[in-house]
Scaffold this active site. Structure first.
Site, PDB file in Angstrom:
ATOM      1  N   LYS A  66      44.186  37.224  25.856  1.00  0.00           N
ATOM      2  CA  LYS A  66      44.087  37.593  27.288  1.00  0.00           C
ATOM      3  C   LYS A  66      44.815  38.905  27.564  1.00  0.00           C
ATOM      4  O   LYS A  66      44.383  39.702  28.384  1.00  0.00           O
ATOM      5  CB  LYS A  66      44.683  36.485  28.163  1.00  0.00           C
ATOM      6  N   PHE A  78      49.282  35.393  33.747  1.00  0.00           N
ATOM      7  CA  PHE A  78      49.659  34.044  33.331  1.00  0.00           C
ATOM      8  C   PHE A  78      48.500  33.447  32.553  1.00  0.00           C
ATOM      9  O   PHE A  78      47.341  33.705  32.884  1.00  0.00           O
ATOM     10  CB  PHE A  78      49.987  33.158  34.539  1.00  0.00           C
ATOM     11  N   ILE A 138      40.520  39.196  39.118  1.00  0.00           N
ATOM     12  CA  ILE A 138      41.434  39.939  39.996  1.00  0.00           C
ATOM     13  C   ILE A 138      42.442  40.742  39.167  1.00  0.00           C
ATOM     14  O   ILE A 138      42.666  41.929  39.394  1.00  0.00           O
ATOM     15  CB  ILE A 138      42.183  38.965  40.935  1.00  0.00           C
ATOM     16  N   ASN A 182      41.372  23.266  41.210  1.00  0.00           N
ATOM     17  CA  ASN A 182      42.083  22.833  40.003  1.00  0.00           C
ATOM     18  C   ASN A 182      43.459  22.287  40.378  1.00  0.00           C
ATOM     19  O   ASN A 182      43.826  22.254  41.545  1.00  0.00           O
ATOM     20  CB  ASN A 182      42.184  23.991  38.999  1.00  0.00           C
ATOM     21  N   LYS A 184      26.348  19.522  54.552  1.00  0.00           N
ATOM     22  CA  LYS A 184      26.783  18.610  53.505  1.00  0.00           C
ATOM     23  C   LYS A 184      25.581  18.128  52.688  1.00  0.00           C
ATOM     24  O   LYS A 184      24.569  17.694  53.272  1.00  0.00           O
ATOM     25  CB  LYS A 184      27.511  17.415  54.142  1.00  0.00           C
ATOM     26  N   LYS A 199      42.559  41.740  29.206  1.00  0.00           N
ATOM     27  CA  LYS A 199      42.832  42.182  30.587  1.00  0.00           C
ATOM     28  C   LYS A 199      43.603  43.503  30.615  1.00  0.00           C
ATOM     29  O   LYS A 199      43.908  44.029  31.682  1.00  0.00           O
ATOM     30  CB  LYS A 199      43.589  41.088  31.342  1.00  0.00           C
TER      31      LYS A 199
HETATM   32  N1  CTP Z   1      42.900  35.697  36.773  1.00  0.00           N
HETATM   33  C1  CTP Z   1      42.470  36.492  37.819  1.00  0.00           C
HETATM   34  N2  CTP Z   1      41.186  36.403  38.263  1.00  0.00           N
HETATM   35  C2  CTP Z   1      40.301  35.557  37.698  1.00  0.00           C
HETATM   36  C3  CTP Z   1      40.732  34.734  36.629  1.00  0.00           C
HETATM   37  C4  CTP Z   1      42.030  34.836  36.201  1.00  0.00           C
HETATM   38  O1  CTP Z   1      43.264  37.273  38.350  1.00  0.00           O
HETATM   39  N3  CTP Z   1      39.076  35.506  38.162  1.00  0.00           N
HETATM   40  C5  CTP Z   1      44.267  35.845  36.283  1.00  0.00           C
HETATM   41  C6  CTP Z   1      45.142  34.632  36.475  1.00  0.00           C
HETATM   42  O2  CTP Z   1      45.866  34.704  37.681  1.00  0.00           O
HETATM   43  C7  CTP Z   1      46.054  34.714  35.270  1.00  0.00           C
HETATM   44  C8  CTP Z   1      45.212  35.347  34.202  1.00  0.00           C
HETATM   45  O3  CTP Z   1      44.182  36.035  34.900  1.00  0.00           O
HETATM   46  O4  CTP Z   1      47.133  35.583  35.479  1.00  0.00           O
HETATM   47  C9  CTP Z   1      44.634  34.393  33.212  1.00  0.00           C
HETATM   48  O5  CTP Z   1      43.785  33.519  33.824  1.00  0.00           O
HETATM   49  P1  CTP Z   1      42.838  32.493  33.023  1.00  0.00           P
HETATM   50  O6  CTP Z   1      41.929  31.843  33.996  1.00  0.00           O
HETATM   51  O7  CTP Z   1      43.689  31.613  32.227  1.00  0.00           O
HETATM   52  O8  CTP Z   1      42.069  33.488  32.119  1.00  0.00           O
HETATM   53  P2  CTP Z   1      40.570  33.654  31.884  1.00  0.00           P
HETATM   54  O9  CTP Z   1      40.372  35.090  31.655  1.00  0.00           O
HETATM   55  O10 CTP Z   1      39.802  33.067  32.998  1.00  0.00           O
HETATM   56  O11 CTP Z   1      40.334  32.862  30.530  1.00  0.00           O
HETATM   57  P3  CTP Z   1      39.859  31.367  30.229  1.00  0.00           P
HETATM   58  O12 CTP Z   1      39.258  30.783  31.471  1.00  0.00           O
HETATM   59  O13 CTP Z   1      38.886  31.540  29.138  1.00  0.00           O
HETATM   60  O14 CTP Z   1      41.070  30.616  29.781  1.00  0.00           O
END
Ligand code: CTP
Length: 413
Positions: free
Chosen positions: A347, A333, A317, A217, A297, A351
């Protein structure tokens, strides 16, 4: 995009140069200090003037250089008193072995050592950046002097390790001007997280599809690296787990662990989290990865239809850390493209964390500035408060102060 921060705005720095080839680096240091907003008064010993002229330093600092204690330009003829009373810090860069010996003995037979001795110690700290040959640096006499200077309250910056002007390699090089600037800026930051162990994830993850392709990303890692720098500046012991980014490790970060995938990030974070007081999950972690990794590949040749592959979920995580029996204080975040508050609040609950920082991903990825929305279980507020944007490091410092308040940490010097 780069913004110009003025981290030393309003600071008066006395920069002392002593005899050493590293004097040429001090010209650049003056430029950086001035650019960061400081006013710089240069003082040069006779030895320093053998390497670089006061003309250069006057042109860069915008002030006549002081080279003698008998300089009649000061109305009371006491430059050593007047200048050190105005200063927020004295920085000796380069500091030769001989000059450090003078300081350790409290001698005052030329203007710079006189000024160091006469400065008001409570208000005007002394920072010393040694520069010398490796044998001179490791000599017991120099090491004795370094210990004495530290005991007397001086802060030693460096020295660096590497190639020396004489052709030898080892400890003793003066720190690069940019590093000295960062150390000085850090020195002035309030130590609101002194002794705290802070774990930070930063950057994107890269989920391999085959040996040459993957899913990733737009996260640049800048926000997470700014967090790491701000935490280190605030006195914390920082571990930074970084996805694939091209950023230098901020000075003061104790440990950096480079990872590629979400699984690797998870495996690096979990053991470190049990030993941390604060966890800041800045990384933009991929939610899914290809279920199988193609060994070679995936080739287009001879294929009529596009290949398809299954995805499987990555571990969360942040949620895993928050679910530990004794979790660190967790900050998440939320990088969104719309409905920031709603998503951030969802979130926070999902979380089970006490604080989440929302930002609009597409508006901030790769930039040096950002606008944050802090959300906890009862409240929400913007940083900056007026809804504008600010430099990521400035925001990160404000977040560190907010964490210190939430954890009721005492401020120490
Ligand atoms: N995060 C993480 N591990 C993951 C996904 C996210 O630790 N597998 C953490 C990111 O570092 C961030 C927070 O969770 O602090 C939010 O991440 P985000 O990807 O925006 O949240 P999601 O739960 O994946 O929600 P969505 O994809 O629906 O926006």
């Amino acid at each position: 995009m780069s913004t110009q921060r003025t981290d030393l705005l309003g600071r008066h720095i006395v920069l002392g140069l002593t005899g050493g080839i590293a004097c040429y680096k001090s010209a650049e240091l003056v430029r950086l200090l001035v650019k960061a907003g400081a006013s710089v008064q240069v003082v040069m010993t006779e030895g320093a003037q053998a390497f670089i002229t006061p003309v250069t330093m006057q042109a860069l600092s915008g002030h006549p250089v002081v080279t003698s204690q008998w300089d009649a330009r000061e109305p009371n003829n006491m430059a050593h008193i007047n200048l050190s009373r105005e200063a927020d810090a004295m920085v000796i860069a380069p500091a030769s072995a001989d000059f450090m010996a003078l300081l350790a003995q409290g001698r005052a037979d030329e203007v710079l050592s006189l000024m160091c001795l006469a400065r008001p110690r409570e208000r005007c700290p002394l920072l010393v950046a040694p520069a010398m040959n490796r044998e001179m640096w490791s000599h017991p006499a120099t090491q004795r002097n370094v210990d004495q200077l530290i005991q007397d309250g001086a802060v030693i910056l460096g020295p660096d390790n590497g190639e020396q002007a004489c052709g030898e390699v080892g400890d003793g090089r003066m720190l690069e001007p940019a590093d000295l600037l960062d150390d000085l800026i850090a020195f002035f930051q309030p130590k609101v997280l002194q002794g705290q162990r802070v774990l930070i994830t930063a950057g994107p993850t890269f989920e391999a599809i085959d040996p040459v392709r993957g899913i990733t990303n737009h996260s640049s890692g800048k926000m997470g690296f700014a967090m790491a720098r701000a935490a280190a500046e605030a006195g914390a012991e920082v571990t930074l787990v970084a996805g694939p980014v091209h950023l230098d490790t901020p000075r003061g970060v104790v440990r950096r662990i480079n990872v590629q995938s979400a699984q690797q990030m998870h495996d690096a974070v979990l053991p470190a989290a049990t030993e941390s007081d604060i966890f800041i999950a800045t990384a933009a972690v991929a939610d899914w990865r290809p279920a199988t990794l193609a060994q070679h590949k995936i080739k287009k040749e001879g294929k009529k239809v596009a290949p398809s592959f299954e995805l499987t979920e990555n571990p969360d995580i942040l949620a895993a850390v928050a679910a530990l029996p004794q979790p660190p204080y967790c900050v998440g975040f939320a990088a969104e493209s719309e409905n920031l508050l709603e998503h951030a609040r969802a979130k926070l609950r999902r979380k089970r964390i006490p604080l989440i920082v929302g930002n609009l991903g597409p508006a901030t990825f790769g930039r040096d500035d950002n606008a944050l929305l802090l959300v906890d279980s009862t409240d929400q507020w913007q940083l900056p408060p007026d809804g504008s944007t600010a430099d990521k490091l400035v925001l990160a410092r404000q977040l560190m102060a907010e964490l210190a308040r939430r954890l009721n940490l005492p401020e120490s010097d």
